[in-house]
Design an enzyme around this catalytic site. Structure first.
Site, PDB file in Angstrom:
ATOM      1  N   THR A   1       0.806  -1.217   0.000  1.00 47.21           N
ATOM      2  CA  THR A   1       0.000   0.000   0.000  1.00 47.21           C
ATOM      3  C   THR A   1       0.836   1.263   0.000  1.00 47.21           C
ATOM      4  O   THR A   1       0.390   2.297  -0.488  1.00 47.21           O
ATOM      5  CB  THR A   1      -0.945  -0.002   1.226  1.00 47.21           C
ATOM      6  OG1 THR A   1      -1.640  -1.245   1.270  1.00 47.21           O
ATOM      7  CG2 THR A   1      -1.966   1.101   1.125  1.00 47.21           C
TER       8      THR A   1
ATOM      9  N   THR B   1       1.734  -4.111   4.446  1.00 48.97           N
ATOM     10  CA  THR B   1       1.679  -4.289   5.897  1.00 48.97           C
ATOM     11  C   THR B   1       1.163  -5.659   6.333  1.00 48.97           C
ATOM     12  O   THR B   1       1.486  -6.108   7.428  1.00 48.97           O
ATOM     13  CB  THR B   1       0.792  -3.208   6.542  1.00 48.97           C
ATOM     14  OG1 THR B   1      -0.528  -3.272   5.992  1.00 48.97           O
ATOM     15  CG2 THR B   1       1.380  -1.820   6.309  1.00 48.97           C
ATOM     16  N   ASP B   2       0.369  -6.334   5.504  1.00 44.59           N
ATOM     17  CA  ASP B   2      -0.290  -7.557   5.965  1.00 44.59           C
ATOM     18  C   ASP B   2       0.691  -8.642   6.397  1.00 44.59           C
ATOM     19  O   ASP B   2       0.442  -9.356   7.368  1.00 44.59           O
ATOM     20  CB  ASP B   2      -1.214  -8.109   4.883  1.00 44.59           C
ATOM     21  CG  ASP B   2      -2.503  -7.313   4.761  1.00 44.59           C
ATOM     22  OD1 ASP B   2      -2.692  -6.359   5.544  1.00 44.59           O
ATOM     23  OD2 ASP B   2      -3.332  -7.640   3.888  1.00 44.59           O
TER      24      ASP B   2
ATOM     25  N   LYS C   1       1.209  -6.872  13.241  1.00 50.58           N
ATOM     26  CA  LYS C   1       0.094  -6.022  12.834  1.00 50.58           C
ATOM     27  C   LYS C   1      -1.115  -6.408  13.670  1.00 50.58           C
ATOM     28  O   LYS C   1      -1.560  -7.548  13.641  1.00 50.58           O
ATOM     29  CB  LYS C   1      -0.198  -6.204  11.340  1.00 50.58           C
ATOM     30  CG  LYS C   1      -1.305  -5.297  10.829  1.00 50.58           C
ATOM     31  CD  LYS C   1      -1.473  -5.404   9.311  1.00 50.58           C
ATOM     32  CE  LYS C   1      -2.560  -4.452   8.837  1.00 50.58           C
ATOM     33  NZ  LYS C   1      -2.720  -4.448   7.363  1.00 50.58           N
TER      34      LYS C   1
END
EC number: 6.3.5.-
Length: 440
Positions: A104, A180-181, A258
């Site tokens: 992202t 980020t995942d 996360k």
């Protein structure tokens, strides 16, 4: 068959990017909007006209509610971005390589589907945040352009080799733009694969895509670049420390996770404190003094990795069939996310014994995330120990998965696997449980 929005745009001569004034009827009121015409989403019903307001947000206006529309300015063809082999360099600044992998932080909205897709090259990303050129001389390199859900161990190896290559060629630090995942997995993998680390390796991403007004991409990248020229020779994740644009936190790569689907401060250090707070203006406040310091020496890559490793979550009603399936399919290691202190149903223990007898390494973590596995408290835990389960202290399940794959890349001897899993290589095991780190 044409959709209503397509017919409307054709009838009024509208093109994507045109600046328009739209009068919308809302009961007895008339509301006026000005903005740029956006491409209709391919998968939408086509009942609305989408325009981007000058504040950066998009709104959809029902075609049937539009009372009038005026084209204020036709769209101009966007100038093509020129790319140069060598970006501007300033004497006296440190040097940082930015490795682009997608995600992202390097994405735009796909107006065909309305989804976020990886789009920017590493060079575009650097040009989009010019502030980083006042921090360091930037060398961007695009390794691949994927969303992080498509990350694989083979990509971890490529990232590790490219990072080491940069660090061993006199770069002062490396920044890795990453989705980020699965950033926590990659951070853990690099923590084990990069040996004798003498300079910072910083993973950075964003929760909001780069073309959104609420994007955290720019500040995260600025703070990541600050940490890349800092004294901390660690693999770190640098992301927002709170929801507002104040500071970022630098988390150790083996202790970070996360913890929220959409918050900008989604990343947390689990069972540990972050390495530092870092502000965009360059202020760095170290929160601990045991971080690895910048030094001399060549960074080595140890990328041996066994991919036949799985994570198995324990839940009410789980049966041994899942574990037996993994053993029968030739998996070499299984990380169990046990309940509480690290438990499985008692009727699963015979299957675990069979797995260990077949040379499969079975490791235990806790799905609680916080706290430490302890198999000596209850009888179930003691039976698991007797069956050959390796308790993974306070390691995160994701970190234990990555570490087990790395360990099995070096040995399949279960005694040696146990020794290596219980050896603290990259700060993945804390020596004692800190009570001040819970939900912080």
């Amino acid at each position: 068959m044409k959709r209503k929005v397509d017919e409307f745009m054709e009838r009024h001569g509208l093109g994507v990017g045109d600046l328009v004034r739209v009068v919308k009827r809302e009961g007895d009121e008339r509301i006026t909007f000005e903005g740029l015409v956006m491409p209709p989403y391919e998968l939408s019903p086509g009942e609305t006209l989408t325009i981007k307001l000058d504040n950066g947000y998009n709104i959809g206006i029902l075609i049937d509610a539009i009372e009038g529309i005026e084209i204020l300015e036709k769209a101009k063809e966007a100038p093509k971005m020129e790319f140069r082999e060598v970006l501007p360099r300033k004497e006296g600044l440190p040097s940082v390589t930015i490795l682009g992998t997608g995600g992202t932080i390097a994405s735009r909205i796909d107006y065909k589907t309305g989804a976020v897709h990886a789009a920017f090259t590493a060079e575009e990303l650097a040009k989009a945040v010019p502030e980083i050129f006042d921090i360091a001389n930037i060398t961007p390199k695009l390794l691949f352009n994927i969303m992080s859900e498509d990350m694989k161990p083979e990509y971890w190896k490529k990232i590790a080799h490219e990072a080491a290559k940069a660090l061993n060629s006199d770069e002062d630090g490396v920044v890795i733009a990453h989705g980020t995942d699965t950033m926590g997995y990659t951070a853990a993998a690099l923590s084990f694969m990069l040996r004798n680390l003498t300079k910072p390796v910083v993973l950075v991403g964003s929760q909001r895509s780069s073309d959104r007004p609420s994007s955290d991409a720019a500040m995260n990248l600025i703070c990541a670049t600050r940490m890349a020229v800092s004294d901390a020779a660690e693999v770190m994740v640098v992301m927002h420390g709170e929801t507002s644009d104040t500071y970022c936190l630098a988390h150790r790569g083996t202790k970070v996770r996360k913890m929220h689907t959409s918050r900008r401060d989604t990343f947390r250090s689990i069972n540990d404190v972050p390495i530092a707070k870092v502000w965009p203006d360059g202020k760095i406040e170290y929160l601990r003094d045991d971080y690895r310091k910048r030094g001399e020496g060549e960074v080595e890559v140890d990328d041996k990795f066994e991919e036949k490793v799985a994570i198995l979550k324990i839940y009410p009603g789980v049966t041994s069939e899942l574990l037996e399936f993994l053993v029968d399919r030739g998996y070499k290691g299984i990380v169990i996310e046990g309940t509480g202190l690290g438990h499985t149903p008692n009727d699963m223990i015979p299957a675990i014994e069979r797995a260990v007898e077949n040379g499969v390494a079975v490791c235990m973590t806790s799905q609680c995330l916080y706290g430490r596995v302890n198999l000596n408290v209850y009888s179930t835990g003691r039976r698991l120990l007797k069956a050959g389960v390796i308790p993974c202290e306070d390691m995160l399940p994701e970190t234990a998965y990555v570490k087990l794959g790395w360990v099995l890349g070096h040995t399949d001897d279960l005694k040696e696997v146990r020794r290596m899993m219980l050896t603290n290589y990259a700060g993945e095991i804390t020596p004692y449980t800190r009570f001040d780190t819970f939900l912080r």
